[in-house]
Write a protein that holds these residues in place. Structure first.
Motif: not given
Length: 77
Positions: A13, A17, A28, A31, A35
């Motif tokens: 993760k 990013e 964002g 995400h 995820e």
């Protein structure tokens, strides 16, 4: 094994990013996709070959997914 899988997932993760932001994209926005992605753990143990001149190694292949995190405990890949 569970603790290792969780640690690798957290590392993935963090790396994703940084990669997404380096590409100029908004983390964002991506995400949820990152995820909710999948994680595959493959464990291979290759003992030392008594006749290394006769080994063929692995055939050409592609790893599954966007990012491969490799824990290597010995020389060679």
């Amino acid at each position: 094994m569970g603790n290792y899988a969780e640690a690798v997932q957290a590392l993935q993760k963090q790396l994703m990013e940084v990669i997404v932001e380096t590409l100029g994209l908004n983390f964002g926005t991506l995400h949820n996709e990152i995820e909710e992605g999948s994680q595959v753990m493959a464990i291979n143990c290759y003992p030392a070959c008594p006749e290394p001149d006769l080994t063929l190694g692995m055939p050409p292949h592609s790893d599954y997914g966007t990012l491969t995190i490799l824990h290597q405990s010995g020389p060679g890949l």
